[in-house]
Design a protein around this motif. Structure first.
Motif: not given
Length: 508
Positions: A7-26
């Motif tokens: 949502l913003h370049p300075a954010d500390d988090v991003v939001i999962a668009r759909s369920q993410l599993v371990g190892g997925a690249k973000v």
């Protein structure tokens, strides 16, 4: 399509668009464990006690160290040692902007004799006290198009007879804040343009005496506004018979209306959100905000409310206040709520609800930052107390609780003739006499509960629509609904049970 939303370049988090599993690249890190759709993922290591930002605003503080790729939620994020009471820069009026270019649009409204414009044409049965609720319901039930269709067969221009009852009116301080709120609310409904006529039924011995309320509200009986008490009439059966007879007298006058082109400046929207999720502040809320900006440019009015759900984001509203005293009034209401929750041994972070948290919202700060997006970017023209008449045009604020039926009741009492209600978890809310439009934040909800949803803002998350495009669609739907097109909740018969005046003070 990216599996996450930043949502913003300075954010500390991003939001999962759909369920993410371990190892997925973000971005440049790997997800640690399962991340549900709509939930947050840390984009870098965050030390315990550090603030965490979303929308480039503080949504809480790390309650323990958080690693890059880790799920950020209630297990590692809280309000901090001061429970969210950190310094805000209110910057009163800093973001006030010139009035938008005036635009013109019309809808097919019902013009009342005093010049006000209605979006619906009901007759209302109100009660002074809970004790008269059963009689009021019986009066309205006689005119039900489902069980007694002949009663309104000759009155096609009347949308229905609705009984709006409540659970209070006695056992309360006759001079206290609770009574003042109840009287304001009843006055707002008794004079609402969406009612062609109103009948008020009391018991007779209640604290909320009808005559005292009429005097306080500067109301007087007339051919389309009648009041009486069960005790004076002689009992329940006689009360129901009298009520039916009085409404039968009102019906020909109520039916003698026609819709005509009216300026969109006559539309007042009450902005609501309920069953919010992690997508609310990404899709439906900002899209509704875009629709609000359009309405304001057309001379209309939008009411943002739910003070416990702007807590921590009020500084974004004070920056838009047209005068310092407008912004200060909002701050004063925030301080009142801090005191109110404290004396009731609660805290502001008791909101969000379990459903909000399951949808990805962690703290009230995060929920509020998404909630204020419903108010668009227009200047804040005025701040009102609960159920006060809204006289300003443009974007305004009304102090209400966050509980949807109570909040919307105050907005309608203030003059809202449409409700726009965003939801991510799913809501089945409806309203009378003002129709309610429900906006789904995600496509999964739309597919699951389409019979209750009026528009799917999940298309924004899916990447098939923009916020501005969706805002235009919402604005056009508002015009159509104000013109008489029924909302989904109206088709299901919602509205009579959702009248819930705010009850404060001791029950005696």
């Amino acid at each position: 399509m990216n599996p996450f939303i930043r949502l913003h370049p300075a954010d500390d988090v991003v939001i999962a668009r759909s369920q993410l599993v371990g190892g997925a690249k973000v971005e440049d890190f790997a997800v640690r464990g399962l991340i549900p759709a709509g939930h947050k993922v840390a984009t870098h290591a965050i030390a315990a006690g550090e603030p965490v930002r979303r929308y480039n605003q503080i949504i809480g503080f790390a309650s323990k160290p958080i690693a890059a790729g880790e799920h950020v939620h209630t297990h590692n994020l809280d309000m901090g040692p001061d429970k969210g009471d950190f310094e805000r820069d209110y910057a009163f009026g800093a973001d006030v902007k010139p009035a938008p270019a005036k635009r013109e649009a019309t809808f097919m409204g019902i013009r009342r004799a005093d010049g006000r414009v209605a979006t619906r044409n009901y007759i209302g049965v109100l009660t002074s006290v809970n004790c008269s609720a059963t009689a009021a319901r019986a009066i309205a039930d006689h005119f039900s198009r489902k069980t007694n269709p002949s009663a309104l067969a000759g009155y096609p221009n009347v949308d229905g007879i609705v009984a709006l009852t409540h659970g209070t009116g006695c056992g309360m301080d006759t001079q206290g804040m609770g009574m003042q709120i109840l009287e304001r609310t009843l006055t707002g409904y008794a004079t609402h343009p969406n009612f062609a006529g109103v009948l008020v039924v009391g018991l007779g011995c209640e604290a909320n005496q009808i005559n005292a309320w009429l005097a306080t509200g500067h109301l007087a009986e007339g051919e389309n506004f009648r009041t009486f008490n069960i005790q004076d009439t002689g009992g329940t059966r006689k009360t129901v018979e009298k009520g039916i007879a009085l409404i039968n007298e009102m019906l020909p006058r109520a039916n003698a209306v026609k819709r005509e082109p009216c300026s969109a400046a006559h539309i007042t929207i009450g902005l609501q959100c309920g069953g919010s999720d992690g997508y609310s502040g990404i899709s439906a809320n900002p899209a509704l905000g875009a629709a609000v900006d359009l309405l304001v440019a057309h001379g209309g009015t939008a009411i943002l409310s739910e003070t416990p759900e702007v807590y921590g984001a009020e500084h974004l509203l004070t920056r838009r206040a047209v005068r310092r005293e407008v912004g200060q009034k909002l701050v004063d209401r925030i301080k009142w709520w801090e005191h109110y929750t404290a004396i009731n041994e609660g805290e502001m972070n008791n909101n969000p609800s379990p459903g909000n948290k399951a949808g990805g919202l962690t703290t009230i700060l995060e929920k509020s930052l998404g909630a204020v997006a419903k108010g668009g970017t227009s200047n804040l023209e005025a701040v009102y107390e609960y159920a006060e008449p809204v006289t300003a045009h443009g974007f305004v604020y009304m102090d209400t609780p966050g509980y949807d039926p109570v909040s919307a009741t105050g907005q309608v009492a203030g003059g809202a003739n449409i409700i726009c209600f965003t939801t991510g978890r799913g809501s089945a809310y409806g309203c009378a006499p003002s129709p309610s439009l429900k906006l789904a934040t995600n496509s999964a909800l739309w597919q699951r509960q389409e019979e209750d949803m009026d528009i799917n803002c999940g298309e924004i998350v899916d990447g098939t629509s923009s916020i501005q495009e969706m805002g235009q669609r919402i604005f056009e739907l508002v015009l159509a609904t104000a013109s008489g097109e029924p909302s989904k909740s109206e088709k299901h018969g919602y509205g009579q049970n959702e009248f819930v005046p705010w009850q404060v003070g001791a029950v005696m």
